[in-house]
Write an enzyme that holds these catalytic residues in place. Structure first.
Site, short mmCIF file in Angstrom:
data_model
loop_
_atom_site.label_atom_id
_atom_site.label_comp_id
_atom_site.label_asym_id
_atom_site.label_seq_id
_atom_site.Cartn_x
_atom_site.Cartn_y
_atom_site.Cartn_z
CE LYS A 108 -4.47 0.70 0.12
NZ LYS A 108 -5.48 -0.20 -0.46
N GLY A 222 -21.19 5.94 -4.14
CA GLY A 222 -20.03 6.40 -4.92
C GLY A 222 -19.75 5.42 -6.04
N GLY A 225 -20.97 1.73 -4.81
CA GLY A 225 -22.41 1.68 -4.52
C GLY A 225 -23.28 1.94 -5.74
P1 NAD Z 1 -16.41 6.73 -3.26
O1 NAD Z 1 -15.64 7.81 -2.62
O2 NAD Z 1 -16.63 6.75 -4.73
O3 NAD Z 1 -17.88 6.64 -2.59
C1 NAD Z 1 -18.09 6.62 -1.22
C2 NAD Z 1 -19.56 6.89 -0.97
O4 NAD Z 1 -19.82 6.80 0.43
C3 NAD Z 1 -20.02 8.29 -1.38
O5 NAD Z 1 -21.31 8.20 -1.96
C4 NAD Z 1 -20.12 9.04 -0.06
O6 NAD Z 1 -21.07 10.09 -0.09
C5 NAD Z 1 -20.58 7.94 0.83
N1 NAD Z 1 -20.38 8.19 2.25
C6 NAD Z 1 -19.34 8.82 2.85
N2 NAD Z 1 -19.56 8.90 4.17
C7 NAD Z 1 -20.75 8.29 4.39
C8 NAD Z 1 -21.52 8.04 5.54
N3 NAD Z 1 -21.11 8.43 6.75
N4 NAD Z 1 -22.69 7.38 5.40
C9 NAD Z 1 -23.11 6.99 4.19
N5 NAD Z 1 -22.44 7.20 3.06
C10 NAD Z 1 -21.27 7.85 3.17
O7 NAD Z 1 -15.72 5.36 -2.80
P2 NAD Z 1 -15.79 3.94 -3.50
O8 NAD Z 1 -14.67 3.79 -4.44
O9 NAD Z 1 -17.19 3.68 -3.94
O10 NAD Z 1 -15.44 2.99 -2.25
C11 NAD Z 1 -16.40 2.68 -1.25
C12 NAD Z 1 -15.81 1.68 -0.29
O11 NAD Z 1 -15.39 0.52 -0.99
C13 NAD Z 1 -14.56 2.16 0.47
O12 NAD Z 1 -14.57 1.57 1.75
C14 NAD Z 1 -13.42 1.58 -0.32
O13 NAD Z 1 -12.26 1.42 0.45
C15 NAD Z 1 -14.02 0.26 -0.72
N6 NAD Z 1 -13.38 -0.33 -1.90
C16 NAD Z 1 -13.43 0.31 -3.09
C17 NAD Z 1 -12.83 -0.27 -4.20
C18 NAD Z 1 -12.88 0.39 -5.55
O14 NAD Z 1 -12.46 -0.23 -6.54
N7 NAD Z 1 -13.41 1.60 -5.67
C19 NAD Z 1 -12.15 -1.48 -4.09
C20 NAD Z 1 -12.13 -2.12 -2.84
C21 NAD Z 1 -12.74 -1.54 -1.75
#
Ligand code: NAD
Length: 418
Positions: A108, A222, A225
């Protein structure tokens, strides 16, 4: 001194490893080696800000183990990221790659900065200088970075170009998550969501319920989701609740994720979407539904609210959304949990496919990528399930035992030099 955002991410990782080690009777010598990252590089990255002033940013690259292959892991930009957090996340990457049986180790990287307060040119200079300062320890067969929190295809293109300039020729395979125009892969942006959707389909089969009309609640709208909601709605599921940091929306008849996305683009939140009732994030987590998907932040389900969960199963799209105490409560309630290292591994699976395409100078069609991704996710789900059934344990413990076991097998075979 900086405040850690997750003070004990490394401690948590060590505890998870200790638990798996105990359950599987891991060789204590291997356990001892796995406790520590093999290498932690700390760099002081000076860049000229747009004002002309020079600022120095702290950067990290942590490599946990390369027993199964080159190191792999994202780079995050965050004002409160710490070395301990990066160490914990690097270890998590080792288990994630091992659980889906990808020939990579875990790593990381991070830069302590607030990208929301920096211009594009400042971010470009920061990314390029950081790349130059970690260039000695990364490489296509050594350590392959990827995007993470607040980094994306743009930063990966800068990283690839800087590394290539330093070596005098184009080296796309040094990093994944690149834009399509510079050797990125089809399907990368939706890969994590697609992987989560495979886990949901497998879980539903096990629960003996159909996909059509399946009631889903997703926290976080995001990248993961929103793509997940779209994929599941196309499969006939009913997305009854969605949320973001400003709050949530609910419609028992089902929400149209594409329309919600359009609405969010103009109003910056899902809240207020026409025809839906406004709910809080807490209400979403306690929603009567078939599958609950935390896809926002870590630590969302705790001992305070786990008791209220009414979903039949939880599929962890986010990293560590359930605290260990909440995990125990959910287990007592008989709620099945599909752990993060399995459920959200789709991103790293397609990163691996991007790397293979780059090494062979090929570009595969989306259908090929999705087919390979879905096969690997489904196979991994069943690998974990088999361990869970054999040992009579939950999917999280089974995933850890499977992952640690695979890494330990490689280490034993390689031996300890000298
Ligand atoms: P992102 O930043 O695109 O979206 C995050 C979403 O969470 C946003 O809609 C934000 O408004 C919302 N959010 C923030 N705080 C919140 C709260 N308190 N309550 C409800 N919603 C809230 O991030 P992402 O890429 O969609 O990643 C989401 C999760 O998945 C993270 O934990 C990330 O580590 C994990 N993840 C992502 C990937 C990837 O490929 N993007 C891979 C593995 C794990």
């Amino acid at each position: 001194m900086e405040e850690p955002s997750i003070p004990n991410a490394y401690d948590v990782a060590l505890k998870q490893l200790a638990l798996a080690a105990e359950m599987m009777g891991l060789d204590p010598n291997i356990h001892e080696i796995l406790k520590y990252p093999k290498r932690c590089l700390i760099v002081a990255v000076p860049i000229k800000m747009d004002s002309g002033e020079v600022k120095v940013f702290t950067g990290y690259r942590v490599q946990h183990t390369d027993a199964r292959g080159p190191y792999k892991g994202g780079i995050r930009y965050h004002p409160s990221v710490t070395l301990e957090e990066v160490k914990g996340l690097a270890m998590l990457m080792t288990w994630k790659c091992a659980v889906v049986d990808i020939p990579y180790g875990g790593a990381k990287g991070a830069i302590v900065c607030d990208p929301k307060r920096m211009s594009e040119t400042e971010l470009e200079r920061l990314t390029r200088r950081y790349t130059a300062m970690i260039a000695d320890i990364i490489g296509p067969l050594r350590d392959i970075p990827a995007p993470d929190v607040y980094t994306g295809p743009r930063e990966m293109a800068w990283l690839m170009d800087t590394y290539s300039q330093l070596h005098g020729y184009l080296i796309p395979e040094v990093v994944t998550g690149k834009p399509l125009s510079v050797w990125g892969s089809e399907g990368r942006l939706k890969a994590t969501a697609r992987g989560v959707s495979v886990c949901i389909k497998e879980t539903v089969k096990e629960l003996g319920i159909g996909l059509r009309g399946l009631k889903i609640a997703i926290q976080g709208f995001g990248n993961v989701g929103s793509n997940l909601a779209t994929i599941l709605a196309e499969e006939g599921c009913r997305i009854i609740a969605l949320s973001d940091s400003k709050g949530g929306i609910y419609n028992p008849e089902g929400l149209n994720p594409i329309k919600v996305l359009e609405y969010k683009r103009s109003s910056r939140s899902v809240v207020g979407f026409p025809g839906a009732k406004t709910i809080s994030n807490e209400e979403l987590l306690a929603m009567e539904c078939d599958i609950l998907v935390p896809a926002a932040l870590g630590g969302q389900l705790t001992e305070k609210n786990a008791e209220n969960v009414k979903a039949k199963a939880i599929v962890e799209a986010a990293n560590s959304p359930i605290t260990p105490k909440a995990d125990e409560i959910l287990a007592e309630k008989g709620i099945m949990v599909i752990p993060d290292i399995l459920a959200n591994a789709g991103g790293v699976c397609v990163s691996y496919l991007e790397w293979i395409q780059n090494l062979h100078r090929e570009h595969w069609p989306l259908e090929e990528i999705n087919k390979r991704l879905e096969e690997r996710m489904s196979r991994s789900y069943h690998d974990v399930k088999r361990v869970a059934e054999e040992k009579g344990i939950d999917m999280r413990k089974a995933a850890m035992i499977l992952a640690v076991g695979r890494v330990a097998d490689s280490m034993k075979t390689l031996g300890l030099w000298p």
